[in-house]
Design a protein around this motif. Structure first.
Motif, PDB file in Angstrom:
ATOM      1  N   THR A   1       0.508  -1.240   0.183  1.00 18.54           N
ATOM      2  CA  THR A   1      -0.215   0.527  -0.338  1.00 18.54           C
ATOM      3  C   THR A   1       0.958   0.689   0.371  1.00 18.54           C
ATOM      4  O   THR A   1       0.230   2.557  -0.446  1.00 18.54           O
ATOM      5  CB  THR A   1      -0.861  -0.153   1.106  1.00 18.54           C
ATOM      6  OG1 THR A   1      -0.339   0.180   1.969  1.00 18.54           O
ATOM      7  CG2 THR A   1      -2.372  -0.993   0.963  1.00 18.54           C
TER       8      THR A   1
ATOM      9  N   ARG B   1      -5.724   0.798  -7.661  1.00 19.36           N
ATOM     10  CA  ARG B   1      -5.640   0.885  -5.764  1.00 19.36           C
ATOM     11  C   ARG B   1      -6.250   1.801  -6.103  1.00 19.36           C
ATOM     12  O   ARG B   1      -6.598   2.836  -4.602  1.00 19.36           O
ATOM     13  CB  ARG B   1      -4.063   1.627  -6.005  1.00 19.36           C
ATOM     14  CG  ARG B   1      -3.032   0.685  -6.559  1.00 19.36           C
ATOM     15  CD  ARG B   1      -1.650   0.233  -5.917  1.00 19.36           C
ATOM     16  NE  ARG B   1      -1.528   1.142  -4.361  1.00 19.36           N
ATOM     17  CZ  ARG B   1      -0.387   1.798  -4.036  1.00 19.36           C
ATOM     18  NH1 ARG B   1       0.209   2.050  -5.057  1.00 19.36           N
ATOM     19  NH2 ARG B   1      -0.622   2.058  -2.970  1.00 19.36           N
ATOM     20  N   GLY B   2      -7.101   2.789  -6.566  1.00 18.56           N
ATOM     21  CA  GLY B   2      -8.184   3.703  -6.027  1.00 18.56           C
ATOM     22  C   GLY B   2      -8.083   5.200  -5.812  1.00 18.56           C
ATOM     23  O   GLY B   2      -8.631   5.844  -4.604  1.00 18.56           O
ATOM     24  N   LEU B   3      -6.363   5.309  -6.100  1.00 20.49           N
ATOM     25  CA  LEU B   3      -5.608   6.280  -6.047  1.00 20.49           C
ATOM     26  C   LEU B   3      -6.224   7.940  -7.041  1.00 20.49           C
ATOM     27  O   LEU B   3      -5.909   8.508  -6.268  1.00 20.49           O
ATOM     28  CB  LEU B   3      -4.603   6.429  -5.221  1.00 20.49           C
ATOM     29  CG  LEU B   3      -3.972   5.084  -4.566  1.00 20.49           C
ATOM     30  CD1 LEU B   3      -3.281   4.902  -4.553  1.00 20.49           C
ATOM     31  CD2 LEU B   3      -4.620   5.696  -2.817  1.00 20.49           C
TER      32      LEU B   3
ATOM     33  N   THR C   1      -7.505  11.014  -5.779  1.00 21.18           N
ATOM     34  CA  THR C   1      -9.064  10.202  -4.973  1.00 21.18           C
ATOM     35  C   THR C   1      -8.168  11.035  -3.478  1.00 21.18           C
ATOM     36  O   THR C   1      -7.436  11.637  -2.956  1.00 21.18           O
ATOM     37  CB  THR C   1      -9.474   8.937  -5.143  1.00 21.18           C
ATOM     38  OG1 THR C   1      -8.788   8.597  -4.808  1.00 21.18           O
ATOM     39  CG2 THR C   1      -9.847   8.926  -6.834  1.00 21.18           C
ATOM     40  N   GLU C   2      -9.942  10.766  -2.360  1.00 21.70           N
ATOM     41  CA  GLU C   2      -9.002  11.389  -1.007  1.00 21.70           C
ATOM     42  C   GLU C   2      -8.878  10.296  -0.557  1.00 21.70           C
ATOM     43  O   GLU C   2      -7.724  10.354   0.369  1.00 21.70           O
ATOM     44  CB  GLU C   2     -10.696  11.404  -0.491  1.00 21.70           C
ATOM     45  CG  GLU C   2     -11.320  12.962  -0.620  1.00 21.70           C
ATOM     46  CD  GLU C   2     -11.378  13.774  -0.034  1.00 21.70           C
ATOM     47  OE1 GLU C   2     -10.167  13.955   0.757  1.00 21.70           O
ATOM     48  OE2 GLU C   2     -11.110  15.035  -0.944  1.00 21.70           O
ATOM     49  N   ALA C   3      -8.448   9.120  -0.907  1.00 18.18           N
ATOM     50  CA  ALA C   3      -7.365   8.198  -0.857  1.00 18.18           C
ATOM     51  C   ALA C   3      -6.175   8.453  -0.902  1.00 18.18           C
ATOM     52  O   ALA C   3      -5.259   8.049   0.294  1.00 18.18           O
ATOM     53  CB  ALA C   3      -7.577   6.258  -0.946  1.00 18.18           C
ATOM     54  N   ALA C   4      -6.410   8.518  -2.207  1.00 20.58           N
ATOM     55  CA  ALA C   4      -4.686   9.025  -2.753  1.00 20.58           C
ATOM     56  C   ALA C   4      -3.982  10.490  -1.669  1.00 20.58           C
ATOM     57  O   ALA C   4      -2.699  10.529  -0.925  1.00 20.58           O
ATOM     58  CB  ALA C   4      -4.595   9.647  -3.950  1.00 20.58           C
TER      59      ALA C   4
ATOM     60  N   ARG D   1      -5.435  11.068   1.794  1.00 21.95           N
ATOM     61  CA  ARG D   1      -4.563  10.507   2.346  1.00 21.95           C
ATOM     62  C   ARG D   1      -2.836   9.997   2.785  1.00 21.95           C
ATOM     63  O   ARG D   1      -2.870   9.487   3.999  1.00 21.95           O
ATOM     64  CB  ARG D   1      -5.395   8.980   3.379  1.00 21.95           C
ATOM     65  CG  ARG D   1      -7.008  10.241   3.795  1.00 21.95           C
ATOM     66  CD  ARG D   1      -7.543   8.589   4.769  1.00 21.95           C
ATOM     67  NE  ARG D   1      -8.376   8.004   3.953  1.00 21.95           N
ATOM     68  CZ  ARG D   1      -9.139   8.232   2.847  1.00 21.95           C
ATOM     69  NH1 ARG D   1      -9.949   9.415   3.008  1.00 21.95           N
ATOM     70  NH2 ARG D   1      -9.694   6.923   1.894  1.00 21.95           N
ATOM     71  N   GLN D   2      -3.134   9.416   2.271  1.00 22.02           N
ATOM     72  CA  GLN D   2      -1.686   8.352   1.604  1.00 22.02           C
ATOM     73  C   GLN D   2      -1.106   9.826   1.439  1.00 22.02           C
ATOM     74  O   GLN D   2       0.487   9.281   1.870  1.00 22.02           O
ATOM     75  CB  GLN D   2      -1.499   7.273   1.150  1.00 22.02           C
ATOM     76  CG  GLN D   2      -1.871   6.445   1.243  1.00 22.02           C
ATOM     77  CD  GLN D   2      -1.527   4.818   0.204  1.00 22.02           C
ATOM     78  OE1 GLN D   2      -2.312   4.839  -0.923  1.00 22.02           O
ATOM     79  NE2 GLN D   2      -0.715   4.050   0.418  1.00 22.02           N
TER      80      GLN D   2
ATOM     81  N   GLU E   1       0.170  10.917   4.609  1.00 18.98           N
ATOM     82  CA  GLU E   1       0.781  10.102   5.689  1.00 18.98           C
ATOM     83  C   GLU E   1       2.500   9.728   4.838  1.00 18.98           C
ATOM     84  O   GLU E   1       2.856   9.521   6.162  1.00 18.98           O
ATOM     85  CB  GLU E   1       0.124   8.365   5.199  1.00 18.98           C
ATOM     86  CG  GLU E   1      -0.847   8.337   6.424  1.00 18.98           C
ATOM     87  CD  GLU E   1      -2.169   7.237   5.637  1.00 18.98           C
ATOM     88  OE1 GLU E   1      -0.978   6.246   5.771  1.00 18.98           O
ATOM     89  OE2 GLU E   1      -3.460   6.968   6.396  1.00 18.98           O
TER      90      GLU E   1
END
Length: 111
Positions: free
Chosen positions: A5, A57-59, A82-85, A87-88, A91
């Motif tokens: 991930t 991966r939905g990013l 995306t919002e998931a990206a 966040r990554q 991080e």
């Protein structure tokens, strides 16, 4: 064992370039953004492959639109982060700051 991930360096760069480009992000401008910001030559195929991998991966999300900015009326695949990206990316930034914490003097001492 490798964390699947985690973002690779090039994927990280591609995501940041897409964020910078906003609604105008497709392969060619992404290549130009990466080359101008990193000073490295970037193969369009590498960007295309990274975008497909990130989308899987939905990013990133993509949609086909007609790009008439140069009068070509050519259909292009535009991408957005995306919002998931996001966040990554946040991080990863936190992790890098944590790893660099206390090492700032290292760079200055070697100058």
């Amino acid at each position: 064992m490798t964390d699947r991930t985690a973002l690779g360096e090039f994927e990280h760069h591609v995501l940041l370039a897409v964020l910078r480009l906003g609604n105008e992000a497709f392969t060619a401008p992404i290549v130009e953004e990466l080359e101008s910001r990193t000073g490295r030559s970037v193969a369009p195929a590498a960007v295309y492959i990274a975008l497909r991998r990130l989308e899987k991966r939905g990013l990133v999300a993509s949609d086909l639109r007609t790009d008439d900015s140069a009068g070509s009326k050519r259909e292009r695949r535009f991408v957005q982060v995306t919002e998931a990206a996001i966040r990554q990316l946040r991080e990863a930034r936190t992790d890098f700051h944590s790893l660099w914490d206390g090492l700032d003097a290292l760079g200055e001492a070697q100058s």
